[in-house]
Design a protein around this motif. Structure first.
Motif, mmCIF file in Angstrom:
data_model
loop_
_atom_site.group_PDB
_atom_site.id
_atom_site.type_symbol
_atom_site.label_atom_id
_atom_site.label_comp_id
_atom_site.label_asym_id
_atom_site.label_seq_id
_atom_site.Cartn_x
_atom_site.Cartn_y
_atom_site.Cartn_z
ATOM 1 N N GLN A 1 0.822 -1.208 0.000
ATOM 2 C CA GLN A 1 0.000 0.000 0.000
ATOM 3 C C GLN A 1 0.855 1.256 0.000
ATOM 4 O O GLN A 1 0.564 2.219 -0.724
ATOM 5 C CB GLN A 1 -0.933 0.009 1.209
ATOM 6 C CG GLN A 1 -2.073 -0.970 1.082
ATOM 7 C CD GLN A 1 -2.943 -1.019 2.332
ATOM 8 O OE1 GLN A 1 -2.533 -0.565 3.396
ATOM 9 N NE2 GLN A 1 -4.131 -1.581 2.194
ATOM 10 N N LYS A 2 1.914 1.270 0.793
ATOM 11 C CA LYS A 2 2.805 2.439 0.843
ATOM 12 C C LYS A 2 3.479 2.675 -0.502
ATOM 13 O O LYS A 2 3.602 3.814 -0.963
ATOM 14 C CB LYS A 2 3.852 2.267 1.937
ATOM 15 C CG LYS A 2 3.304 2.462 3.333
ATOM 16 C CD LYS A 2 4.401 2.331 4.367
ATOM 17 C CE LYS A 2 3.876 2.545 5.763
ATOM 18 N NZ LYS A 2 4.922 2.418 6.776
ATOM 19 N N ARG A 3 3.937 1.606 -1.132
ATOM 20 C CA ARG A 3 4.588 1.766 -2.442
ATOM 21 C C ARG A 3 3.613 2.266 -3.502
ATOM 22 O O ARG A 3 3.960 3.094 -4.341
ATOM 23 C CB ARG A 3 5.206 0.444 -2.891
ATOM 24 C CG ARG A 3 6.459 0.115 -2.134
ATOM 25 C CD ARG A 3 7.082 -1.148 -2.671
ATOM 26 N NE ARG A 3 8.239 -1.502 -1.891
ATOM 27 C CZ ARG A 3 9.473 -1.546 -2.404
ATOM 28 N NH1 ARG A 3 9.674 -1.278 -3.660
ATOM 29 N NH2 ARG A 3 10.477 -1.863 -1.618
ATOM 30 N N LEU A 4 2.364 1.776 -3.466
ATOM 31 C CA LEU A 4 1.366 2.243 -4.433
ATOM 32 C C LEU A 4 1.031 3.712 -4.211
ATOM 33 O O LEU A 4 0.879 4.473 -5.172
ATOM 34 C CB LEU A 4 0.099 1.384 -4.344
ATOM 35 C CG LEU A 4 0.183 0.005 -4.980
ATOM 36 C CD1 LEU A 4 -1.086 -0.790 -4.688
ATOM 37 C CD2 LEU A 4 0.393 0.110 -6.475
ATOM 38 N N GLN A 5 0.915 4.122 -2.943
ATOM 39 C CA GLN A 5 0.631 5.527 -2.661
ATOM 40 C C GLN A 5 1.777 6.415 -3.119
ATOM 41 O O GLN A 5 1.549 7.487 -3.705
ATOM 42 C CB GLN A 5 0.388 5.724 -1.162
ATOM 43 C CG GLN A 5 -0.944 5.183 -0.695
ATOM 44 C CD GLN A 5 -1.103 5.248 0.813
ATOM 45 O OE1 GLN A 5 -0.150 5.568 1.532
ATOM 46 N NE2 GLN A 5 -2.289 4.921 1.281
ATOM 47 N N ALA A 6 3.020 6.009 -2.882
ATOM 48 C CA ALA A 6 4.178 6.786 -3.322
ATOM 49 C C ALA A 6 4.226 6.862 -4.844
ATOM 50 O O ALA A 6 4.526 7.920 -5.425
ATOM 51 C CB ALA A 6 5.461 6.173 -2.770
ATOM 52 N N TRP A 7 3.907 5.762 -5.517
ATOM 53 C CA TRP A 7 3.915 5.738 -6.977
ATOM 54 C C TRP A 7 2.849 6.677 -7.542
ATOM 55 O O TRP A 7 3.088 7.409 -8.481
ATOM 56 C CB TRP A 7 3.686 4.304 -7.448
ATOM 57 C CG TRP A 7 3.604 4.135 -8.930
ATOM 58 C CD1 TRP A 7 4.618 4.252 -9.820
ATOM 59 C CD2 TRP A 7 2.431 3.826 -9.679
ATOM 60 N NE1 TRP A 7 4.164 4.009 -11.095
ATOM 61 C CE2 TRP A 7 2.801 3.755 -11.038
ATOM 62 C CE3 TRP A 7 1.112 3.587 -9.330
ATOM 63 C CZ2 TRP A 7 1.898 3.476 -12.028
ATOM 64 C CZ3 TRP A 7 0.215 3.301 -10.337
ATOM 65 C CH2 TRP A 7 0.609 3.260 -11.661
ATOM 66 N N ARG A 8 1.639 6.673 -6.926
ATOM 67 C CA ARG A 8 0.572 7.579 -7.365
ATOM 68 C C ARG A 8 0.952 9.031 -7.163
ATOM 69 O O ARG A 8 0.676 9.891 -8.012
ATOM 70 C CB ARG A 8 -0.719 7.277 -6.600
ATOM 71 C CG ARG A 8 -1.415 6.042 -7.050
ATOM 72 C CD ARG A 8 -2.722 5.891 -6.312
ATOM 73 N NE ARG A 8 -3.283 4.561 -6.512
ATOM 74 C CZ ARG A 8 -4.135 3.989 -5.693
ATOM 75 N NH1 ARG A 8 -4.539 4.616 -4.607
ATOM 76 N NH2 ARG A 8 -4.595 2.784 -5.952
ATOM 77 N N GLN A 9 1.608 9.317 -6.033
ATOM 78 C CA GLN A 9 2.026 10.706 -5.773
ATOM 79 C C GLN A 9 3.058 11.170 -6.800
ATOM 80 O O GLN A 9 3.005 12.307 -7.261
ATOM 81 C CB GLN A 9 2.619 10.806 -4.359
ATOM 82 C CG GLN A 9 1.600 10.725 -3.252
ATOM 83 C CD GLN A 9 0.607 11.868 -3.300
ATOM 84 O OE1 GLN A 9 0.942 12.991 -3.649
ATOM 85 N NE2 GLN A 9 -0.637 11.560 -2.977
ATOM 86 N N ARG A 10 3.966 10.267 -7.190
ATOM 87 C CA ARG A 10 4.970 10.634 -8.207
ATOM 88 C C ARG A 10 4.300 10.894 -9.554
ATOM 89 O O ARG A 10 4.729 11.758 -10.322
ATOM 90 C CB ARG A 10 6.026 9.546 -8.336
ATOM 91 C CG ARG A 10 7.017 9.525 -7.205
ATOM 92 C CD ARG A 10 8.229 8.659 -7.531
ATOM 93 N NE ARG A 10 7.891 7.304 -7.922
ATOM 94 C CZ ARG A 10 7.826 6.267 -7.101
ATOM 95 N NH1 ARG A 10 8.074 6.436 -5.809
ATOM 96 N NH2 ARG A 10 7.541 5.074 -7.534
ATOM 97 N N LEU A 11 3.253 10.147 -9.879
ATOM 98 C CA LEU A 11 2.562 10.342 -11.152
ATOM 99 C C LEU A 11 1.799 11.661 -11.182
ATOM 100 O O LEU A 11 1.684 12.305 -12.232
ATOM 101 C CB LEU A 11 1.593 9.183 -11.414
ATOM 102 C CG LEU A 11 2.205 7.851 -11.807
ATOM 103 C CD1 LEU A 11 1.096 6.806 -11.989
ATOM 104 C CD2 LEU A 11 2.995 7.971 -13.095
ATOM 105 N N LEU A 12 1.242 12.061 -10.050
ATOM 106 C CA LEU A 12 0.440 13.282 -9.999
ATOM 107 C C LEU A 12 1.268 14.553 -9.981
ATOM 108 O O LEU A 12 0.779 15.625 -10.340
ATOM 109 C CB LEU A 12 -0.477 13.246 -8.766
ATOM 110 C CG LEU A 12 -1.559 12.180 -8.787
ATOM 111 C CD1 LEU A 12 -2.316 12.187 -7.470
ATOM 112 C CD2 LEU A 12 -2.527 12.433 -9.939
ATOM 113 N N VAL A 13 2.536 14.456 -9.586
ATOM 114 C CA VAL A 13 3.380 15.665 -9.477
ATOM 115 C C VAL A 13 4.003 15.994 -10.799
ATOM 116 O O VAL A 13 4.221 15.357 -11.692
ATOM 117 C CB VAL A 13 4.468 15.463 -8.400
ATOM 118 C CG1 VAL A 13 5.449 16.626 -8.395
ATOM 119 C CG2 VAL A 13 3.801 15.281 -7.064
#
Length: 52
Positions: A40-52
């Motif tokens: 879950q933490k890795r998916l959240q970090a990956w989503r944040q990188r995509l949105l920035v």
């Protein structure tokens, strides 16, 4: 008299398995919680990188 009919009796001398057969593959009902949290933490970090 049916209750005296010995031909219908079950054969008690027949071999029976000592225990039920074990499956070679065992799947747990729930994965380890540490693994779920890490994913879950890795998916959240990956989503944040995509949105920035």
């Amino acid at each position: 008299m049916r209750h005296l009919d010995h031909s219908r009796k079950l054969d008690a001398s027949a071999e029976r398995p000592t225990r039920s057969p074990m499956l070679t593959l065992c799947m747990p009902a729930m994965p380890p919680l540490g693994l779920v949290t890490a994913i879950q933490k890795r998916l959240q970090a990956w989503r944040q990188r995509l949105l920035v």
